[in-house]
Design a protein around this motif. Sequence first.
Motif, PDB file in Angstrom:
ATOM      1  N   ILE A 103      42.115  45.204  40.753  1.00 41.55           N
ATOM      2  CA  ILE A 103      43.015  44.474  39.858  1.00 41.55           C
ATOM      3  C   ILE A 103      44.448  44.613  40.362  1.00 41.55           C
ATOM      4  O   ILE A 103      44.916  45.714  40.654  1.00 41.55           O
ATOM      5  N   CYS A 160      41.839  39.717  39.408  1.00 43.53           N
ATOM      6  CA  CYS A 160      40.701  40.639  39.481  1.00 43.53           C
ATOM      7  C   CYS A 160      39.683  40.107  40.481  1.00 43.53           C
ATOM      8  O   CYS A 160      39.230  38.962  40.360  1.00 43.53           O
ATOM      9  N   SER A 193      44.017  42.281  46.322  1.00 44.11           N
ATOM     10  CA  SER A 193      42.788  42.622  45.598  1.00 44.11           C
ATOM     11  C   SER A 193      41.554  42.442  46.480  1.00 44.11           C
ATOM     12  O   SER A 193      40.618  43.247  46.423  1.00 44.11           O
TER      13      SER A 193
END
Length: 237
Positions: free
Chosen positions: A102, A115, A227
Amino acid sequence: MTQPFRSADRRSYLSECWREIQIRHEEDAIIITCARPLETISSAVLGGGFSITERIINWKVPLAYDCSDPVHDLHMMLSERGYPPQSTVGMLTAAKLTHASITEMRGDEFTIVCCTTAGTSNAARAGLLRPVFSSYTAGTINSVVLIDGRMTPPAMVNAVITATEAKAAALADLGIADSLHGLAATGTTTDAIVIGASQSERYLGLHAYAGAATTIGNAVGRMVYESVYEAVSTQKE
């Protein structure tokens, strides 16, 4: 960057930048909810294209998953949890949910929460001839990019492009290769992306573009890159 669910006792993540966003880790799903409905554009199996959603679910399925009717399977899963499918965006993955990465930041008339879950066993390079199939199989790099801000529909599509370029850059920097050709992979054969915007009127600025040279596009690219990089580089840990 953070991987909160690698801690066995951590099941929920509340965004520090956008307090309306909550990300929950259940045994077989990552469930992302917002206190207000979001406008989304996605390649998700359920609720794909342009839609209005209250939750985004990244559902874990086994590597040997029978993908003959994923929409039906998602409907059944949502029914068991009491979630209405018409307000849900649903994706499939075989990647480790515990290693979801995240990232988040505040910027110029926007806030972003991203995410990503990732596995690269079926890494592939787009643009090359390879065996292809008509059926759907579970996605392995799934990114959800949520934006508290106002965006035009073209800007949301532009964000999909920027996010995809960032994913490819992260894989290249990690040395992930297409197992069939040995060249740098641009993704996997079954990736999915969700871009969600709050369209909140508390923001004065309306983002009409989201390319790499715009404030919002640059942020999308950085959040996705970070991410994807973290989720992929730690997948064997």
